[in-house]
Structures are given as C-alpha cells and as structure tokens.
Design a protein around this motif. Structure first.
Motif, PDB file in Angstrom:
ATOM      1  N   ASP A 418       9.795  -7.962   4.789  1.00  0.00           N
ATOM      2  CA  ASP A 418       9.314  -7.844   3.275  1.00  0.00           C
ATOM      3  C   ASP A 418       8.504  -6.692   3.406  1.00  0.00           C
ATOM      4  O   ASP A 418       7.487  -6.692   3.239  1.00  0.00           O
ATOM      5  CB  ASP A 418       8.962  -9.291   3.093  1.00  0.00           C
ATOM      6  N   LEU A 419       8.722  -5.702   2.934  1.00  0.00           N
ATOM      7  CA  LEU A 419       7.464  -4.771   2.612  1.00  0.00           C
ATOM      8  C   LEU A 419       6.736  -4.759   1.425  1.00  0.00           C
ATOM      9  O   LEU A 419       5.805  -4.635   1.774  1.00  0.00           O
ATOM     10  CB  LEU A 419       8.448  -3.615   2.123  1.00  0.00           C
ATOM     11  N   ARG A 420       7.516  -5.640   0.658  1.00  0.00           N
ATOM     12  CA  ARG A 420       5.920  -5.799  -0.382  1.00  0.00           C
ATOM     13  C   ARG A 420       4.678  -6.286  -0.275  1.00  0.00           C
ATOM     14  O   ARG A 420       3.737  -6.515  -0.380  1.00  0.00           O
ATOM     15  CB  ARG A 420       6.427  -6.252  -1.734  1.00  0.00           C
ATOM     16  N   ARG A 451       1.410   4.166   3.338  1.00  0.00           N
ATOM     17  CA  ARG A 451       3.256   3.978   3.867  1.00  0.00           C
ATOM     18  C   ARG A 451       3.427   3.233   2.505  1.00  0.00           C
ATOM     19  O   ARG A 451       4.913   3.634   2.916  1.00  0.00           O
ATOM     20  CB  ARG A 451       2.843   4.185   4.689  1.00  0.00           C
ATOM     21  N   VAL A 452       3.588   1.842   3.038  1.00  0.00           N
ATOM     22  CA  VAL A 452       4.610   0.719   3.059  1.00  0.00           C
ATOM     23  C   VAL A 452       5.161   0.696   1.674  1.00  0.00           C
ATOM     24  O   VAL A 452       5.875   0.122   1.116  1.00  0.00           O
ATOM     25  CB  VAL A 452       3.922  -0.354   4.399  1.00  0.00           C
ATOM     26  N   LEU A 453       3.738   0.822   1.190  1.00  0.00           N
ATOM     27  CA  LEU A 453       3.960   0.733  -0.454  1.00  0.00           C
ATOM     28  C   LEU A 453       5.071   1.269  -0.878  1.00  0.00           C
ATOM     29  O   LEU A 453       5.009   1.191  -2.178  1.00  0.00           O
ATOM     30  CB  LEU A 453       2.822  -0.022  -1.346  1.00  0.00           C
ATOM     31  N   GLY A 457       8.636   0.242  -3.989  1.00  0.00           N
ATOM     32  CA  GLY A 457       9.534   0.355  -5.067  1.00  0.00           C
ATOM     33  C   GLY A 457       8.453  -0.902  -5.913  1.00  0.00           C
ATOM     34  O   GLY A 457       8.895  -1.184  -6.968  1.00  0.00           O
ATOM     35  N   ASP A 458       7.168  -1.184  -5.885  1.00  0.00           N
ATOM     36  CA  ASP A 458       5.900  -2.104  -6.519  1.00  0.00           C
ATOM     37  C   ASP A 458       4.731  -1.440  -7.216  1.00  0.00           C
ATOM     38  O   ASP A 458       4.090  -0.871  -5.883  1.00  0.00           O
ATOM     39  CB  ASP A 458       5.943  -3.453  -6.054  1.00  0.00           C
ATOM     40  N   GLU A 459       5.573  -0.898  -7.951  1.00  0.00           N
ATOM     41  CA  GLU A 459       4.263   0.445  -8.056  1.00  0.00           C
ATOM     42  C   GLU A 459       2.962  -0.270  -8.696  1.00  0.00           C
ATOM     43  O   GLU A 459       1.802   0.153  -8.795  1.00  0.00           O
ATOM     44  CB  GLU A 459       5.010   1.143  -9.788  1.00  0.00           C
ATOM     45  N   ARG A 460       2.431  -1.810  -9.021  1.00  0.00           N
ATOM     46  CA  ARG A 460       1.593  -2.542  -9.505  1.00  0.00           C
ATOM     47  C   ARG A 460       1.096  -2.524  -7.549  1.00  0.00           C
ATOM     48  O   ARG A 460      -0.136  -2.408  -7.262  1.00  0.00           O
ATOM     49  CB  ARG A 460       1.741  -3.813  -9.662  1.00  0.00           C
ATOM     50  N   LEU A 461       1.273  -2.908  -7.473  1.00  0.00           N
ATOM     51  CA  LEU A 461       1.131  -2.909  -5.384  1.00  0.00           C
ATOM     52  C   LEU A 461      -0.086  -1.816  -4.937  1.00  0.00           C
ATOM     53  O   LEU A 461      -0.659  -1.455  -4.505  1.00  0.00           O
ATOM     54  CB  LEU A 461       1.766  -4.111  -4.783  1.00  0.00           C
ATOM     55  N   LEU A 462       1.367  -0.518  -5.396  1.00  0.00           N
ATOM     56  CA  LEU A 462       0.895   0.528  -4.723  1.00  0.00           C
ATOM     57  C   LEU A 462      -0.301   1.234  -5.625  1.00  0.00           C
ATOM     58  O   LEU A 462      -1.254   1.381  -4.636  1.00  0.00           O
ATOM     59  CB  LEU A 462       1.637   1.587  -5.341  1.00  0.00           C
ATOM     60  N   ALA A 495      -0.150   0.691 -16.504  1.00  0.00           N
ATOM     61  CA  ALA A 495       0.802   0.367 -17.306  1.00  0.00           C
ATOM     62  C   ALA A 495       1.980  -0.448 -16.669  1.00  0.00           C
ATOM     63  O   ALA A 495       2.754  -1.254 -17.526  1.00  0.00           O
ATOM     64  CB  ALA A 495       2.161   2.599 -16.323  1.00  0.00           C
ATOM     65  N   ALA A 496       1.095  -0.999 -16.052  1.00  0.00           N
ATOM     66  CA  ALA A 496       1.539  -2.072 -15.444  1.00  0.00           C
ATOM     67  C   ALA A 496       0.795  -3.668 -16.593  1.00  0.00           C
ATOM     68  O   ALA A 496       0.993  -4.802 -15.757  1.00  0.00           O
ATOM     69  CB  ALA A 496       1.361  -2.578 -14.597  1.00  0.00           C
ATOM     70  N   GLY A 497      -0.179  -2.658 -16.926  1.00  0.00           N
ATOM     71  CA  GLY A 497      -1.024  -3.780 -17.865  1.00  0.00           C
ATOM     72  C   GLY A 497      -1.653  -5.146 -16.624  1.00  0.00           C
ATOM     73  O   GLY A 497      -2.121  -6.108 -17.146  1.00  0.00           O
ATOM     74  N   ASP A 498      -1.852  -4.572 -15.311  1.00  0.00           N
ATOM     75  CA  ASP A 498      -2.791  -5.117 -14.694  1.00  0.00           C
ATOM     76  C   ASP A 498      -4.293  -4.711 -15.074  1.00  0.00           C
ATOM     77  O   ASP A 498      -4.340  -4.066 -14.556  1.00  0.00           O
ATOM     78  CB  ASP A 498      -2.375  -5.442 -13.069  1.00  0.00           C
ATOM     79  N   ALA A 499      -5.013  -6.438 -15.364  1.00  0.00           N
ATOM     80  CA  ALA A 499      -6.362  -5.446 -15.950  1.00  0.00           C
ATOM     81  C   ALA A 499      -7.624  -5.732 -14.279  1.00  0.00           C
ATOM     82  O   ALA A 499      -8.040  -5.045 -14.137  1.00  0.00           O
ATOM     83  CB  ALA A 499      -7.092  -6.831 -16.440  1.00  0.00           C
ATOM     84  N   ALA A 500      -6.554  -6.372 -13.388  1.00  0.00           N
ATOM     85  CA  ALA A 500      -7.469  -6.255 -12.137  1.00  0.00           C
ATOM     86  C   ALA A 500      -7.626  -5.501 -11.502  1.00  0.00           C
ATOM     87  O   ALA A 500      -8.444  -4.781 -11.150  1.00  0.00           O
ATOM     88  CB  ALA A 500      -6.927  -7.873 -11.174  1.00  0.00           C
ATOM     89  N   ILE A 501      -6.200  -4.709 -11.318  1.00  0.00           N
ATOM     90  CA  ILE A 501      -6.558  -3.225 -10.628  1.00  0.00           C
ATOM     91  C   ILE A 501      -7.137  -2.028 -11.459  1.00  0.00           C
ATOM     92  O   ILE A 501      -7.845  -1.207 -10.944  1.00  0.00           O
ATOM     93  CB  ILE A 501      -4.466  -3.228 -10.268  1.00  0.00           C
ATOM     94  N   LEU A 502      -6.267  -2.323 -13.116  1.00  0.00           N
ATOM     95  CA  LEU A 502      -7.541  -1.623 -13.584  1.00  0.00           C
ATOM     96  C   LEU A 502      -8.836  -1.705 -13.800  1.00  0.00           C
ATOM     97  O   LEU A 502     -10.112  -0.187 -13.353  1.00  0.00           O
ATOM     98  CB  LEU A 502      -7.021  -1.919 -14.810  1.00  0.00           C
ATOM     99  N   SER A 503      -9.596  -2.991 -13.565  1.00  0.00           N
ATOM    100  CA  SER A 503     -10.375  -2.690 -13.761  1.00  0.00           C
ATOM    101  C   SER A 503     -11.186  -2.241 -11.880  1.00  0.00           C
ATOM    102  O   SER A 503     -12.160  -1.786 -11.712  1.00  0.00           O
ATOM    103  CB  SER A 503     -11.663  -4.679 -13.397  1.00  0.00           C
ATOM    104  N   HIS A 504     -10.799  -2.534 -10.550  1.00  0.00           N
ATOM    105  CA  HIS A 504     -10.728  -2.449 -10.076  1.00  0.00           C
ATOM    106  C   HIS A 504     -11.111  -0.714  -9.544  1.00  0.00           C
ATOM    107  O   HIS A 504     -11.748  -0.042  -8.598  1.00  0.00           O
ATOM    108  CB  HIS A 504      -9.841  -2.709  -8.250  1.00  0.00           C
TER     109      HIS A 504
END
Length: 866
Positions: A418-420, A451-453, A457-462, A495-504
C-alpha cells in the motif's frame, strides 16, 4: 509566604481573640472541628505563639482506646495543675470533687487559662461529664475551653452529641470549622518540593496532613508510609464486612457509580454506612467515593497481590457485563487482573476514545498495553496500532517510543503493498526522527516519502510530504529550497481543502521567508496560526505559535513574544500536547533569561532538561548560562551535553546559541583561545547562511578575544558592540529589556562613572563573574572606593525572593520610587508595581521602608566598600 500558613493564621487569630475575651472573667468555649488530618492538633501546637503574656495553656488528650481512661485528658494535666485537682483526678471516685476542683483550678489563676481537650470524640463518659459541668459555668471564669473533634465521625447517637448540644446553648461559644487547604496553598507547599500542585491536590483534596506527608515524601507516586499507617488505623474500628467493602471499592480509581457498587456489593448498605461514619467514604444516591484519593490508594496499596487481583477481576466482570461501559475502565482492570485477551479486545477502542477526548497520555498508555499482545492482530491492523502509538507518543513528548513504533510500522507497510500508507508512515517517521534530534535519519525518511508518494496518486499526502521536506530545508537554513517545496505544498493543500496541511506548509514558507529577512514571512506564519486555530488543528497551531515566538525572541522583540506565549502554553496544556507544551515552556525560559529573571528561567528550563532533543538543547543552554553568569559550578558540563545535541540536529538555531554560551563562558574565565575555539566555526556558518542574530553575537565574542571579523551592518546590538559603539548598543539592550546585556555594554565605557552604574545592575542580577571583571577594570582606572558587592547571604536568599525581586529590594533600600526602579531595571512601572507587592508579601512587611529594614535584618543586602 506560605499559603497554608496564611489560612491557619486566620484561625489562630480567632483563638487568640477568644483568649483575650477571657481576661476579667469573660470565659468561653471554642469548638475546633474537622476531619482527620485537617490540622486541629497543629493549630493547638501553634497556640503558645499567640497567647497573651501570662496566659496558661493546659492540654489533655482523649485516646482511641477500646477501654477508655477515666478522666484521661485531666490525668494528662497532673504535674501542671494544683494539688487538689491532681488528687481528685487520681482518686476519681468522687465525681463531684473532681468537678469542683476543676472549677477552682480555672478560677484561681490570676491570668486566663486555656484548657484544651484534644480528640474529644474519643472521650470517656467521666471526661464528658466533667466537661458538661464546666461549660455550664465557663462564662464566669477567666478561662477558655477548647475542644477539638472530628465532626465527620459523629453518628446520631454518639456520646459527644449531648455535650455539643449543651455547648450550643452557652453564652459565649466560638466554632472554628477547619477547612481544607485551598488550591493556592497547596501550590505554594508543592513548589517547595518541585511537585505538580494539581497532582498533589488531586490525591489529597487539600487535607493538610496528607499534603505535608506527600510533599515530605517528594511525590505522589507512592503513598507515604505515615499516611498508610494513619488510614489503616482508622479501619480498626470497622467490622469485616465494612473492611471488605472498602477494599473492593479501593481498587476502582475513581468515584464508583451506584450501579457498579450494587453489582460489586449487593446488600452491603450497612457496611457503606459504617465506613461513611468513620470519615472514609462519601455516599450519595448515585455514587460512592473515598473522602480523599490518598485514602483509597492507601487501602489499595495495603492489599496482598493475590487479594487485589481477585478484586480487580470482580470489577472487570461487572464492567464487561454492563451495557455501554467505558472501555478505558475495562482496560484498566483487565491490566490489573492480568486478562490479556480483554486488553486486546477493548484496548484499541479505548485508545481511540482517549485520543478523541484529548487525553493523549491515556491513549498512549492503552496502546502500550495493547502492543504487548501483537500476535493478536494481523499485519495491517498491527501497523495501524503502531502508527497510532507513535503519534500519541510524539504528542506527549516520548520521542524514543515514537521512533521505535513508527519504524516497526514502516517495516510492516513495506510488505503490504500500500504505497499511500507506506508514504504517509515514512513522512511521520521523518517528523519523529527530527523530534528525536536525528537530522540525517529525518532527511532520509523524507526523501523516501516523496519518492513513494509521487507514485501513489494521492495529492493530499504528497502535499504533506512536500511540506515536510520544506520544513527540514527551512530548519537547515536552506531557505530558497524550503520556499520552493512549501509553495508546491500550499497549492496542493488549497486544492484539497486540507486546513492542516495548508497550515503546515504556510508555517514552513513563512518561517523560511522570515529567517531570510523577508518581513512578509511573519504575516504568513500568523496566517498559518489562524488557519490551524480555525480548523481546530492543535498540533499545527502549537507549531505555529512555537515558530512565531522563537523568531520574535531571536529578534529581541520580547513584548511581542509575550502576547503569544500565554495563549500558546494554555492551548498546549489544555489539549495535552505535552511535547509542544514543554517546548513552549523552554521558550518562556529563554524569555525570562533575557529579562534577567534567572530563577524563573531556571524553573522553566528544568522542565525541558530531560526531554526530546529540540527542547532539551535550549533548555540545557539556559541552565548553563544562568550558572555561568552567576559563577556557579556545573555550567560547562551542561553546555557539553547541549553541544552534542546541537551537532546531531545540524541546525544553526541549535549550534548558534550553544556556541555563544561556550564563548561567553571562556571569556569570563579569561580564556581567549577558548572563545575563538567555541565561536569561530559556527560564526563562519552564520555568515554563510546570513543569520544576523547568531552572526552578530558570535562575531562580538570573537572581537572580544582579539580575532577581527568582517563588518556587520545588521544593526544588532552585538554588532554595534563589536564595532565599539557600546553606547548605542546599551540603548538598544535597554529598549529590549535585557538588563545583563545592557550592563555588559555599559561596562565597555571608558568612563568610570558609567562602569559603576553597570556594576550596580550586575550586582543586582547576581552576575558575579562579570561584576568581578568590572571591579578589576575600575581599580585599574584608579577608582579607590569600589563597591565589594552583595554579601554572600544574598545569594543564599533565605526570604525566597526571585532574582528580580532582590533587585527591587535593593532599590527600595536606596529609597527609589517605582518609576526610578523601572528606569534602573529596564522594565515597565507596572511590572515594578507587581514586584513591589510580591516583595512586601514575601517579607511580611506592611510598607516599603519595613521591607527594606527586613531585608537588612536577613542579611540580604549588607554591602561593604573598600
């Protein structure tokens, strides 16, 4: 001043007033009541200190005996009373003779008598009769009768009830119900032993005896033997059923709901009532609880292991049979009973419940138990549990456990395809490695995560992996690269609407910009904080707070940093983000160190001295610099530890302050070569990375050691001192509120009068080594009367004043007004107002002049001149 003493002083004053009333025949009865350990006997022992001259104190005791001593408290008085009463008490057969002799004894004294009968709830019938006779007549005697008793142990038919009813009808009666210590008093007492006041209060409920014993024992981990003995002695009067009930309830670490009580102790209401009458339990319609948590623990700790396991198994069975039982309680009793299957079944859910509630220590504890049964889970579920444990351990600041668990999770993910999940765990591993102070491992995990992410294909995790890389680049002062990675992450997070990653990501880009001199970086960091707070992302909010505060401290913008410190610490504490809480407390230590409040700085720095490396390194540096500036031993060893941590991080924000501290230490001991060795390499790196605060300070020390450095146009006060502009530097240090640095800059003046002013400030701070150098320079300049400095007693400080408060006291001795004190100490007038109030309270002085006189009496301020 001791809060507990203040509370008891009020009660002593009331007793003393009753005694004064007794002069001239206005006798009275004083009832001192409260639970066991509340301080009744302590109050009696303190009586001699408040009695008027000539007053006589007689103290007799009633004992908890199966067969009471007839007239026991009066027998205790033999040898201190007249012969007639002594003979009557010894004979004891003629009750009327005893009564009359007792009355005559109290009537004949030329001065008032205070007759104390302790623990009158245990009094024998003869003593109670004598007291009944006395209280009916006491108002016509120059006497005060003080009766102490436990009001929580009086049943409806207790023999003392009749006496108390009679006392209530007396003309002059005073009731002194003793209260438990307040939270403030417990805090004051706990701080003397460096204990957590909240924990001490939680286990003792403010009972003075229990508080004192816990403080004396140095912690709440184990119940002190004295407390165990006192509790078990109170169990002696219970029958077997009541003792069995108490033991069963004692293994439940909280109030026990009525439904559970009924399941565990069916038909045992009589046993509960007996324990309640002995002051051990509080019983209501919906729950049963011990009067004090420490009583419960004392009973539980006294149980043999086999008995305790059996009792825990009974609780576990009852909980598992009930619907909707709290899973954390099941796990607790399963662990105590050794039921590993129940732990494996209920533990993961209990951990999730705790994490959702913000109880991260409990979540980590549940998962630690669960992972003892790894064979119970498949690889995917086990990897999830390991990751959860790593996250919770990181949250509470346990970096060692976090790294070990996350490594295991990553290894399991590698075999699951599971790459993700693998990429996400590698990103976490990178973060945790940094938290543990291993920069190389953090970078390696970050590269693999990317490299893995990029293939997952998961732009949020990337986006999170990109932001993590930006963070590591920023921490390594690769600000350009940090901005590149971070801006890519910001685009993906929006683009993903992820506040946690945006703050980070905003945090990393803002930090990189601010660090490289771009003022827009501060606005971006504050946006990161706003986004995190708005989304309820506590970790990211704490990190934004920490970075904002760090930069403001570096830039000497201390008042701005103060605006962020309090809400940051409150948030981390409330949410149990203990790692960030410690980090923020270390930042507070840095702030207090800069302000010259070295005692407070030490207190907060010690909180981080044994934790994860990013907090431990600056904590050790603060502790070392305080010792070095005071001339105390041990600073060099602490700096050696901090230096090894700093090298492992490969970060200038760690190596710079430690190198500066090592250079300062070498300068103060006259080792110019040591200054160069400590500062040169790190100074070269600070110049290469364009880091003005570190470049300026290290360049200053090299200049002091005779090593020329390139001109520094940053305008930093250390850069000005390096250029010989001590007066401009002193003005900036003064404006920033840094008294030590201000005095050190003044000391570079060629004018002896200016140097003498610097010496006054240094003496106020207790900065012995630098003050010694300034004295030597003054003598070389021909100054004949150089102050010798504070007496050694000042440094021992018997009044418990902080460094800043000692400075304020010296100003009071000099007759200075608050504005004048503010001017000398480089603080606001409001701050001085607060310090003066604290000084008056600690010295027990009503006025400024009295405080100065008291300080001189304590030897805090004596000063000779040569």
């Amino acid at each position: 001043m001791n809060g507990g003493i203040l509370e008891r002083d009020l009660e002593l004053d009331r007793l003393a007033a009753a005694v004064r009333d007794a002069v001239g025949g206005a006798g009275s009865v004083v009832l001192v009541l409260g639970e066991a350990g509340i301080g009744k006997s302590s109050l009696v022992r303190a009586l001699p200190g408040v009695l008027p001259a000539g007053a006589r104190l007689l103290v007799g005791h009633c004992d908890d005996l199966t067969t009471g001593r007839p007239l026991g408290p009066l027998r205790d008085l033999v040898g201190r009373i007249g012969t007639e009463l002594a003979r009557a008490v010894r004979d004891a057969g003629d009750r009327q003779r005893v009564y009359e002799a007792l009355h005559a004894e109290l009537a004949r004294a030329p001065h008032p008598t205070v007759l104390v009968v302790e623990d009158v709830h245990w009094a024998d019938d003869a003593s109670l009769d004598a007291l009944r006779y006395l209280v009916r007549r006491v108002e016509r005697l120059p006497a005060v009768v003080v009766l102490t008793y436990r009001d929580d142990e009086l049943s409806r038919g207790h023999p003392l009830r009749q006496l108390l009813g009679q006392v209530s009808g007396a003309a002059r009666v005073h009731r002194l119900p003793l209260a438990r210590l307040s939270r403030d008093a417990v805090t004051t007492l706990s701080e003397t032993a460096s204990l957590d006041p909240a924990q001490v209060y939680a286990v003792t409920s403010g009972n003075p005896f229990y508080v004192a014993e816990v403080v004396a024992a140095g912690g709440t981990g184990e119940v002190p033997p004295t407390v165990v003995d006192a509790v078990l002695a109170r169990l002696r009067g219970l029958d077997d059923c009541a003792r069995d009930a108490l033991e069963q309830l004692a293994v439940v670490p909280s109030a026990v709901q009525r439904s559970l009580v009924d399941a565990l102790l069916p038909g045992e209401d009589g046993a509960l009532a007996a324990a309640e009458q002995h002051g051990l339990l509080e019983v209501t319609a919906d729950r049963v609880a011990f009067r004090h948590e420490i009583i419960r623990r004392a009973v539980a700790d006294s149980l043999p292991a086999a008995r305790r396991i059996a009792l825990d198994r009974a609780v576990l069975a009852a909980l598992m049979a009930a619907p909707d039982t709290d899973r954390s309680r099941i796990v607790h009793h399963a662990a105590a009973a050794g039921d590993l299957d129940a732990i494996a079944r209920f533990g993961p859910g209990a951990a999730r419940d705790a994490a959702r509630a913000g109880a991260h220590r409990e979540a980590a504890a549940h998962l630690r138990l669960v992972l003892h049964r790894r064979e119970h889970y498949g690889p995917r579920e086990l990897a999830d549990l390991l990751e959860q444990f790593a996250v919770e351990s990181y949250t509470i600041g346990d970096s060692g456990a976090a790294v070990a668990a996350q490594r295991d999770a990553v290894e399991l993910r590698r075999g699951l395809g599971d790459l993700r999940a693998l990429g996400a765990d590698l990103r976490w591993l990178s973060r945790i490695h940094w938290w543990a102070g291993d920069a190389d491992a953090a970078q390696a995990a970050a590269r693999e995560a990317l490299r893995v992410l990029e293939r997952a294909g998961d732009e949020r995790l990337l986006a999170l992996a990109l932001s993590n890389t930006a963070q590591l680049r920023m921490l390594s002062d690769e600000n350009g690269r940090a901005i590149e990675f971070g801006e890519r992450a910001i685009v993906l997070a929006r683009a993903a609407g992820d506040a946690a990653i945006l703050s980070h990501a905003l945090n990393n880009v803002g930090s990189a910009r601010w660090r490289s001199g771009d003022p827009s970086g501060q606005r971006q960091l504050e946006e990161s904080l706003e986004v995190a707070l708005g989304a309820g992302e506590v970790e990211h909010a704490c990190r934004a707070y920490a970075n904002i505060i760090w930069f403001l401290l570096d830039l000497l913008r201390f008042e701005e940093a103060d605006r962020f410190l309090s809400p940051a610490i409150e948030l981390a504490d409330r949410a149990e983000y203990l790692g960030f809480l410690t980090y923020l407390q270390v930042e507070l230590a840095l702030r207090k160190f800069a302000a010259g409040d070295w005692t407070t700085a030490e207190r907060y720095a010690r909180l981080g001295a044994d934790v994860f490396p990013p907090a431990r390194c600056p904590a050790l540096t603060v502790l070392a610099r305080v010792r070095i500036r005071r001339g105390d031993t041990g600073g060099a060893e602490l700096l050696d530890q901090a230096w090894q941590i700093a090298l492992g991080t490969r970060e200038l924000q760690r190596t710079g302050p430690v190198a500066a501290a090592r250079a300062e230490a070498a300068w103060l001991r006259g080792d110019r070569a040591g200054v160069v060795a400590a500062a040169e390499w790190v100074h070269a790196r600070a110049r290469r990375l364009s880091a003005p605060p570190h470049r300026a300070e290290l360049g200053y020390w090299l200049t002091k050691a005779g090593r020329p450095v390139p001109p520094d146009d940053s305008g930093h006060p250390y850069a000005l001192q390096a250029a010989g502009q001590w007066d401009k530097a002193a003005r900036l240090w003064r404006e920033a509120g840094c008294p030590y640095e201000y005095a050190a800059a003044l000391a570079e003046s060629p004018d002896p009068a200016v140097k003498l002013g610097a010496l006054t400030t240094l003496d106020g701070l207790g900065a012995v080594p630098l003050a010694r150098l300034v004295r030597a320079e003054l003598r070389e300049l021909g100054v004949r009367r150089v102050p010798r400095g504070p007496h050694a007693a000042t440094r021992r400080n018997p009044a418990g004043l902080t460094d800043r408060q000692l400075q304020v006291v010296r100003c009071l001795v000099d007759g200075m007004t608050n504005p004048e004190i503010a001017d000398r100490l480089v603080v606001s007038v409001r701050t001085v107002d607060n310090h003066v109030r604290a000084v008056l309270e600690k010295l027990g002085a009503p006025t400024r002049r009295a405080a100065a006189r008291r300080a001189m009496e304590l030897g805090l301020l004596s000063r000779d001149e040569t």
